[in-house]
Design a protein around this motif. Sequence first.
Motif, PDB file in Angstrom:
ATOM      1  N   LYS A  78       0.830  -1.218   0.000  1.00 32.83           N
ATOM      2  CA  LYS A  78       0.000   0.000   0.000  1.00 32.83           C
ATOM      3  C   LYS A  78       0.855   1.254   0.000  1.00 32.83           C
ATOM      4  N   CYS A  79       1.842   1.313   0.885  1.00 35.56           N
ATOM      5  CA  CYS A  79       2.676   2.508   0.977  1.00 35.56           C
ATOM      6  C   CYS A  79       3.530   2.687  -0.276  1.00 35.56           C
ATOM      7  N   ALA A  80       4.054   1.590  -0.819  1.00 32.80           N
ATOM      8  CA  ALA A  80       4.851   1.688  -2.040  1.00 32.80           C
ATOM      9  C   ALA A  80       4.008   2.229  -3.185  1.00 32.80           C
ATOM     10  N   SER A  81       2.747   1.793  -3.265  1.00 33.06           N
ATOM     11  CA  SER A  81       1.854   2.284  -4.309  1.00 33.06           C
ATOM     12  C   SER A  81       1.547   3.759  -4.120  1.00 33.06           C
ATOM     13  N   LEU A  82       1.305   4.181  -2.888  1.00 35.33           N
ATOM     14  CA  LEU A  82       1.039   5.593  -2.632  1.00 35.33           C
ATOM     15  C   LEU A  82       2.232   6.447  -3.021  1.00 35.33           C
ATOM     16  N   GLY A  83       3.431   5.979  -2.699  1.00 31.92           N
ATOM     17  CA  GLY A  83       4.626   6.710  -3.091  1.00 31.92           C
ATOM     18  C   GLY A  83       4.769   6.813  -4.592  1.00 31.92           C
ATOM     19  N   GLU A  84       4.457   5.726  -5.294  1.00 28.32           N
ATOM     20  CA  GLU A  84       4.531   5.729  -6.753  1.00 28.32           C
ATOM     21  C   GLU A  84       3.547   6.736  -7.349  1.00 28.32           C
ATOM     22  N   PHE A 110       3.093   9.433   5.524  1.00 24.73           N
ATOM     23  CA  PHE A 110       4.373   8.742   5.661  1.00 24.73           C
ATOM     24  C   PHE A 110       4.129   7.278   6.000  1.00 24.73           C
ATOM     25  N   ALA A 111       5.144   6.485   5.778  1.00 22.96           N
ATOM     26  CA  ALA A 111       5.102   5.066   6.114  1.00 22.96           C
ATOM     27  C   ALA A 111       5.915   4.810   7.362  1.00 22.96           C
ATOM     28  N   VAL A 112       5.375   3.996   8.256  1.00 20.97           N
ATOM     29  CA  VAL A 112       6.160   3.397   9.334  1.00 20.97           C
ATOM     30  C   VAL A 112       6.705   2.100   8.751  1.00 20.97           C
ATOM     31  N   ARG A 150      -3.274   2.961   8.332  1.00 19.55           N
ATOM     32  CA  ARG A 150      -3.666   1.826   7.500  1.00 19.55           C
ATOM     33  C   ARG A 150      -2.526   0.811   7.398  1.00 19.55           C
ATOM     34  N   SER A 151      -2.851  -0.451   7.574  1.00 18.98           N
ATOM     35  CA  SER A 151      -1.858  -1.512   7.433  1.00 18.98           C
ATOM     36  C   SER A 151      -1.373  -1.606   5.995  1.00 18.98           C
ATOM     37  N   SER A 152      -0.100  -1.969   5.829  1.00 20.94           N
ATOM     38  CA  SER A 152       0.501  -2.116   4.498  1.00 20.94           C
ATOM     39  C   SER A 152       1.406  -3.343   4.509  1.00 20.94           C
ATOM     40  N   SER A 153       0.821  -4.500   4.237  1.00 18.50           N
ATOM     41  CA  SER A 153       1.578  -5.737   4.252  1.00 18.50           C
ATOM     42  C   SER A 153       2.476  -5.845   3.030  1.00 18.50           C
ATOM     43  N   SER A 158       4.149  -2.940   7.197  1.00 18.65           N
ATOM     44  CA  SER A 158       4.384  -1.512   7.373  1.00 18.65           C
ATOM     45  C   SER A 158       3.043  -0.879   7.725  1.00 18.65           C
ATOM     46  N   VAL A 159       3.048   0.407   8.027  1.00 20.21           N
ATOM     47  CA  VAL A 159       1.811   1.134   8.336  1.00 20.21           C
ATOM     48  C   VAL A 159       1.849   2.481   7.628  1.00 20.21           C
ATOM     49  N   ALA A 160       0.755   2.815   6.952  1.00 18.70           N
ATOM     50  CA  ALA A 160       0.618   4.123   6.311  1.00 18.70           C
ATOM     51  C   ALA A 160      -0.100   5.076   7.253  1.00 18.70           C
ATOM     52  N   VAL A 161       0.456   6.255   7.428  1.00 12.90           N
ATOM     53  CA  VAL A 161      -0.201   7.339   8.174  1.00 12.90           C
ATOM     54  C   VAL A 161      -0.452   8.447   7.148  1.00 12.90           C
ATOM     55  N   GLN A 162      -1.734   8.672   6.820  1.00  9.64           N
ATOM     56  CA  GLN A 162      -2.092   9.527   5.695  1.00  9.64           C
ATOM     57  C   GLN A 162      -3.155  10.532   6.105  1.00  9.64           C
ATOM     58  N   LEU A 163      -3.011  11.762   5.648  1.00  6.92           N
ATOM     59  CA  LEU A 163      -4.023  12.781   5.937  1.00  6.92           C
ATOM     60  C   LEU A 163      -5.407  12.273   5.569  1.00  6.92           C
ATOM     61  N   MET A 164      -6.379  12.491   6.444  1.00  3.93           N
ATOM     62  CA  MET A 164      -7.749  12.090   6.160  1.00  3.93           C
ATOM     63  C   MET A 164      -8.329  12.956   5.050  1.00  3.93           C
TER      64      MET A 164
END
Length: 366
Positions: A22-28, A40-42, A127-130, A191-197
């Motif tokens: 999930k986080c890798a996709s958001l970054g892309e 950001f990603a944890v 949000r979880s990001s496996s 990993s965990v995504a922390v993203q603005l609502m």
Amino acid sequence: MPGFTRGFDELRSSDRELVGGKCASLGELVQAGLPVPGGFAVTVEAFEDFRDATGLRSELKALVRTVDPQSSSSLQAAHDRAIELIAALPMPPEMEVEIRGAYAALAQSTVERRGSGDPERVPVAVRSSSVDEDGDAASFAGQQETYLWVVGADEVVERVKECWASMYSPQAIAYRHGLPEQDAQHASKISVAVQLMARADVAGVTFTVSPRSGDRSVIAINASWGLGQAVVSGEVTPDEFWLNKVGLGITSTRVAHKLHEYVPAPGGVGVELRDVPAERQDVACLSESDILALAQIGLEVEKHYGTPQDIEWAIERGEDGSATIMLLQSRPETNWKKRKDEQAKKPNDATTGMMSFISTAAKGSR
């Protein structure tokens, strides 16, 4: 370079092993210049270090290895024990400080950009990001947790730990049980995504291929009032719009009777399911311009990835009615491929009916 957090603007699809699918996709998506709420990603390394620093790795591994995967009570007991173990122990201090600092920086920049707000109370989604989710073949999404409208650094830290604990949900434990050791270890990385609502007035999903037939010449959009949780969970029957990719002409519209929507809870922390006011229940939640704009962005995402996509989005409306589209997630659309593969294995099985395409996709859209 930070050890436990990475901004979305630092990430690409190739960072899956570092920050999950999930986080890798958001970054892309950010790198492609597409509209994504900041965050950001944890990193995966954070949970790995937490398990090692607290001595939990061997105990959590034993929970998975000794469970009876055929027993719902055994799986639930293992899940409950994992939550208890993870919740009881604090993060290593340097890890917690870094996560708090990343949230503070995100909140401060948001308040400055908006020109108002309290930087200690900026709402985010956690949000979880496996590592195993959102790939071309994987169907691992939806097994871990998402928390919406999380406010303040204390809550962010706790929700991160709860996302970690959701790696030990009954479904996830059953998935990993019996896997070879190396595969099980890989499947437990999160990993965990922390993203603005997104302050969504409307939210939904865009498919850049027909999830019913696999037709790549069409775009399908599902949408409903409020936050997207009601759509992806199947709790509402959404409005449905179909378009041809060539010329982006709308070919079909079905306006559903929309009874419920998720909205921020009173007090601004968490969300609640409420009744949609009667005057909006049978009104299309997207205008023609909204539909065309979503379709155009969907084509841009598909072009960037080079493969059909399943895209979660939200729309915020300004006081003047203007719409701001935000992308919350994108993954390869695999439901049609899975259905086709299943049909190939059972050539004599008759089709008994076609469920709504969003119901099929909901399993992978948390």
